[in-house]
Design a protein around this motif. Sequence first.
Motif, PDB file in Angstrom:
ATOM      1  N   ILE A   1       0.845  -1.191   0.000  1.00  0.00           N
ATOM      2  CA  ILE A   1       0.000   0.000   0.000  1.00  0.00           C
ATOM      3  C   ILE A   1       0.882   1.243   0.000  1.00  0.00           C
ATOM      4  CG2 ILE A   1      -1.992   1.117   1.059  1.00  0.00           C
ATOM      5  CD1 ILE A   1      -2.329  -1.440   2.762  1.00  0.00           C
ATOM      6  N   LEU A   2       0.516   2.215  -0.828  1.00  0.00           N
ATOM      7  CA  LEU A   2       1.203   3.503  -0.865  1.00  0.00           C
ATOM      8  C   LEU A   2       0.171   4.602  -0.645  1.00  0.00           C
ATOM      9  CD1 LEU A   2       3.927   4.936  -1.339  1.00  0.00           C
ATOM     10  CD2 LEU A   2       3.290   5.109  -3.762  1.00  0.00           C
ATOM     11  N   TYR A   3       0.429   5.443   0.366  1.00  0.00           N
ATOM     12  CA  TYR A   3      -0.467   6.538   0.710  1.00  0.00           C
ATOM     13  C   TYR A   3       0.199   7.872   0.377  1.00  0.00           C
ATOM     14  CZ  TYR A   3      -2.526   3.093   4.020  1.00  0.00           C
ATOM     15  OH  TYR A   3      -3.075   1.987   4.617  1.00  0.00           O
ATOM     16  N   GLY A   4      -0.607   8.837  -0.051  1.00  0.00           N
ATOM     17  CA  GLY A   4      -0.173  10.220  -0.155  1.00  0.00           C
ATOM     18  C   GLY A   4      -1.158  11.093   0.603  1.00  0.00           C
ATOM     19  N   GLN A   5      -0.665  11.943   1.502  1.00  0.00           N
ATOM     20  CA  GLN A   5      -1.525  12.756   2.352  1.00  0.00           C
ATOM     21  C   GLN A   5      -1.035  14.199   2.340  1.00  0.00           C
ATOM     22  OE1 GLN A   5      -1.096  10.842   6.170  1.00  0.00           O
ATOM     23  NE2 GLN A   5      -2.262   9.020   5.570  1.00  0.00           N
ATOM     24  N   TYR A   6      -1.937  15.113   2.004  1.00  0.00           N
ATOM     25  CA  TYR A   6      -1.584  16.536   2.000  1.00  0.00           C
ATOM     26  C   TYR A   6      -2.605  17.299   2.840  1.00  0.00           C
ATOM     27  CZ  TYR A   6      -0.735  21.311   0.475  1.00  0.00           C
ATOM     28  OH  TYR A   6      -0.467  22.663   0.458  1.00  0.00           O
ATOM     29  N   ALA A   7      -2.125  18.134   3.770  1.00  0.00           N
ATOM     30  CA  ALA A   7      -3.017  18.909   4.631  1.00  0.00           C
ATOM     31  C   ALA A   7      -2.449  20.304   4.844  1.00  0.00           C
ATOM     32  CB  ALA A   7      -3.209  18.210   5.973  1.00  0.00           C
ATOM     33  N   THR A   8      -3.352  21.287   4.920  1.00  0.00           N
ATOM     34  CA  THR A   8      -2.963  22.674   5.176  1.00  0.00           C
ATOM     35  C   THR A   8      -3.660  23.174   6.434  1.00  0.00           C
ATOM     36  OG1 THR A   8      -4.767  23.599   3.828  1.00  0.00           O
ATOM     37  CG2 THR A   8      -2.680  23.105   2.709  1.00  0.00           C
ATOM     38  N   ARG A   9      -2.983  24.102   7.132  1.00  0.00           N
ATOM     39  CA  ARG A   9      -3.518  24.669   8.367  1.00  0.00           C
ATOM     40  C   ARG A   9      -3.097  26.131   8.456  1.00  0.00           C
ATOM     41  NH1 ARG A   9      -0.800  20.173   8.458  1.00  0.00           N
ATOM     42  NH2 ARG A   9      -1.730  18.221   9.222  1.00  0.00           N
ATOM     43  N   ASP A  10      -4.046  27.016   8.719  1.00  0.00           N
ATOM     44  CA  ASP A  10      -3.687  28.428   8.870  1.00  0.00           C
ATOM     45  C   ASP A  10      -4.381  29.082  10.066  1.00  0.00           C
ATOM     46  OD1 ASP A  10      -6.292  28.730   7.994  1.00  0.00           O
ATOM     47  OD2 ASP A  10      -5.745  29.478   6.012  1.00  0.00           O
ATOM     48  N   THR A  11      -4.948  28.255  10.947  1.00  0.00           N
ATOM     49  CA  THR A  11      -5.603  28.761  12.154  1.00  0.00           C
ATOM     50  C   THR A  11      -5.122  27.953  13.347  1.00  0.00           C
ATOM     51  OG1 THR A  11      -7.575  29.279  10.843  1.00  0.00           O
ATOM     52  CG2 THR A  11      -7.826  29.308  13.229  1.00  0.00           C
TER      53      THR A  11
ATOM     54  N   ALA B   1      -8.002  21.816   5.321  1.00  0.00           N
ATOM     55  CA  ALA B   1      -8.217  20.987   4.133  1.00  0.00           C
ATOM     56  C   ALA B   1      -7.271  19.801   4.170  1.00  0.00           C
ATOM     57  CB  ALA B   1      -7.989  21.791   2.856  1.00  0.00           C
ATOM     58  N   ARG B   2      -7.793  18.641   3.799  1.00  0.00           N
ATOM     59  CA  ARG B   2      -6.989  17.424   3.732  1.00  0.00           C
ATOM     60  C   ARG B   2      -7.415  16.622   2.507  1.00  0.00           C
ATOM     61  NH1 ARG B   2      -4.088  13.366   6.254  1.00  0.00           N
ATOM     62  NH2 ARG B   2      -3.641  14.731   8.023  1.00  0.00           N
ATOM     63  N   VAL B   3      -6.419  16.114   1.771  1.00  0.00           N
ATOM     64  CA  VAL B   3      -6.663  15.222   0.643  1.00  0.00           C
ATOM     65  C   VAL B   3      -5.732  14.026   0.783  1.00  0.00           C
ATOM     66  CG1 VAL B   3      -6.629  14.928  -1.853  1.00  0.00           C
ATOM     67  CG2 VAL B   3      -7.368  17.109  -0.879  1.00  0.00           C
ATOM     68  N   ASN B   4      -6.301  12.821   0.717  1.00  0.00           N
ATOM     69  CA  ASN B   4      -5.528  11.586   0.806  1.00  0.00           C
ATOM     70  C   ASN B   4      -5.740  10.752  -0.451  1.00  0.00           C
ATOM     71  OD1 ASN B   4      -4.899  12.317   3.449  1.00  0.00           O
ATOM     72  ND2 ASN B   4      -6.443  10.978   4.356  1.00  0.00           N
ATOM     73  N   LEU B   5      -4.684  10.124  -0.913  1.00  0.00           N
ATOM     74  CA  LEU B   5      -4.760   9.180  -2.024  1.00  0.00           C
ATOM     75  C   LEU B   5      -4.084   7.893  -1.617  1.00  0.00           C
ATOM     76  CD1 LEU B   5      -5.429   8.574  -5.036  1.00  0.00           C
ATOM     77  CD2 LEU B   5      -3.146   9.464  -5.596  1.00  0.00           C
ATOM     78  N   ARG B   6      -4.722   6.756  -1.942  1.00  0.00           N
ATOM     79  CA  ARG B   6      -4.149   5.456  -1.580  1.00  0.00           C
ATOM     80  C   ARG B   6      -4.202   4.515  -2.775  1.00  0.00           C
ATOM     81  NH1 ARG B   6      -6.957   1.422   2.734  1.00  0.00           N
ATOM     82  NH2 ARG B   6      -8.063   0.757   0.843  1.00  0.00           N
ATOM     83  N   ILE B   7      -3.100   3.820  -2.994  1.00  0.00           N
ATOM     84  CA  ILE B   7      -3.035   2.778  -4.015  1.00  0.00           C
ATOM     85  C   ILE B   7      -2.691   1.466  -3.308  1.00  0.00           C
ATOM     86  CG2 ILE B   7      -1.929   1.988  -6.131  1.00  0.00           C
ATOM     87  CD1 ILE B   7      -1.157   4.890  -6.694  1.00  0.00           C
ATOM     88  N   LEU B   8      -3.532   0.456  -3.507  1.00  0.00           N
ATOM     89  CA  LEU B   8      -3.376  -0.826  -2.826  1.00  0.00           C
ATOM     90  C   LEU B   8      -3.248  -1.944  -3.857  1.00  0.00           C
ATOM     91  CD1 LEU B   8      -5.392  -2.124   0.207  1.00  0.00           C
ATOM     92  CD2 LEU B   8      -5.363  -3.473  -1.901  1.00  0.00           C
ATOM     93  N   LYS B   9      -2.253  -2.799  -3.642  1.00  0.00           N
ATOM     94  CA  LYS B   9      -2.016  -3.949  -4.500  1.00  0.00           C
ATOM     95  C   LYS B   9      -2.145  -5.225  -3.672  1.00  0.00           C
ATOM     96  CE  LYS B   9      -0.389  -6.623  -7.862  1.00  0.00           C
ATOM     97  NZ  LYS B   9      -1.180  -6.949  -9.069  1.00  0.00           N
ATOM     98  N   VAL B  10      -3.001  -6.152  -4.123  1.00  0.00           N
ATOM     99  CA  VAL B  10      -3.190  -7.433  -3.468  1.00  0.00           C
ATOM    100  C   VAL B  10      -2.382  -8.489  -4.231  1.00  0.00           C
ATOM    101  CG1 VAL B  10      -4.858  -9.144  -2.682  1.00  0.00           C
ATOM    102  CG2 VAL B  10      -5.538  -6.739  -2.839  1.00  0.00           C
ATOM    103  N   PHE B  11      -1.620  -9.292  -3.501  1.00  0.00           N
ATOM    104  CA  PHE B  11      -0.874 -10.369  -4.167  1.00  0.00           C
ATOM    105  C   PHE B  11      -0.648 -11.531  -3.232  1.00  0.00           C
ATOM    106  CE2 PHE B  11       2.152  -7.487  -2.298  1.00  0.00           C
ATOM    107  CZ  PHE B  11       3.191  -8.252  -1.855  1.00  0.00           C
TER     108      PHE B  11
ATOM    109  N   THR C   1       1.630  19.898   5.628  1.00  0.00           N
ATOM    110  CA  THR C   1       2.282  18.596   5.690  1.00  0.00           C
ATOM    111  C   THR C   1       2.018  17.833   4.399  1.00  0.00           C
ATOM    112  OG1 THR C   1       0.364  17.712   6.892  1.00  0.00           O
ATOM    113  CG2 THR C   1       2.265  18.391   8.199  1.00  0.00           C
ATOM    114  N   THR C   2       3.081  17.320   3.822  1.00  0.00           N
ATOM    115  CA  THR C   2       2.994  16.456   2.643  1.00  0.00           C
ATOM    116  C   THR C   2       3.647  15.134   3.028  1.00  0.00           C
ATOM    117  OG1 THR C   2       3.193  18.397   1.209  1.00  0.00           O
ATOM    118  CG2 THR C   2       3.533  16.232   0.198  1.00  0.00           C
ATOM    119  N   ILE C   3       2.813  14.133   3.286  1.00  0.00           N
ATOM    120  CA  ILE C   3       3.290  12.893   3.888  1.00  0.00           C
ATOM    121  C   ILE C   3       2.965  11.711   2.985  1.00  0.00           C
ATOM    122  CG2 ILE C   3       3.138  11.352   5.889  1.00  0.00           C
ATOM    123  CD1 ILE C   3       4.422  14.056   6.505  1.00  0.00           C
ATOM    124  N   GLY C   4       3.936  10.831   2.826  1.00  0.00           N
ATOM    125  CA  GLY C   4       3.712   9.547   2.166  1.00  0.00           C
ATOM    126  C   GLY C   4       3.894   8.425   3.167  1.00  0.00           C
TER     127      GLY C   4
END
Length: 303
Positions: free
Chosen positions: A53-63, A293-303, A79-82
């Motif tokens: 599994i590979l995750y990408g997570q991006y979040a912004t905060r200004d308060t 604001a938060r946006v997450n993307l995930r790619i999952l491979k089953v094997f 934060t830009t986190i994988g």
Amino acid sequence: MRSTLIPTKFEPLAKFSALLFAASLFSSTAYSAEIATDPGDYTPLPAGTNLAILYGQYATRDTVYSDDDQVPGKAGLDTTIGLARFVHYMDIGGVIVDPQIIVPFGEVELTEAFGPLQPTSSSGVGDPIIGATAWFLNNPDAQEWAGLSAFVSLPVGEYDGDKGPVNIGENRWKGIFQAAYVKHLSTSVVMDLIAEYSVYGTNDDFLGMRREQEDAQSLQGHLRYLLPKQSHVALSYYHSFGGETTVAGVDQDDRVNTNRWLATYATFIDPTIQLQLQAGQDISVKNGFEEDARVNLRILKVF
């Protein structure tokens, strides 16, 4: 001319107090208590199955908030986190267990000066997490499952003590324990409930000081609606609380009490490859940066 509001001999103490105050407001961000679960994470797969599994997570905060009140002035934390994760399902004495490893990487960036903290960033590989879940209830016929998890975070990630809370690593051990229950409420609706308890070691180089943290808790819930073609949509709720910190022996009064929501769409684009997209934000924050604001993307491979 030197201001007469702070006598010269008290300036170091004032700067020290301001530094502690600013650092404490990162509690709910850089030192998040929870391992945020996704809808479906606690539905076990057959023994012998592997997941990459590979995750990408991006979040912004200004308060920023302190004791429920918004802190005046500009603030910015992005934060830009994988996450790279490997999971293996196995059968031990009739119990499904999934040993796994999670390796975080990415960047934490303070984009605006905040109190005495100047804009800075930290990037690299964070503290890896190892652990497993054991399902003591595994009833596919009744579409019902329950599991217990234990994870440990190893303090080997990138860390610079001079940057304090703006780090990708934490320079401390961390233990995270979860209990989960999953139940199909109908043929199309699935409920996931997770409770978490986290314990923390000591960071002995936090801006040159010793940082300790009380235990923290989290409640997480997911409501999934199953769609045709192995797809689903879901709405998730996360509530994190506790985890007050002490820096250089000074209580920070920074107990976390954060609520947030997240919407999910996931689909298999191939029998063994799933794509997942999520978006959401904080609902309320007692202490710390509020995620706008938060946006997450995930790619999952089953094997």
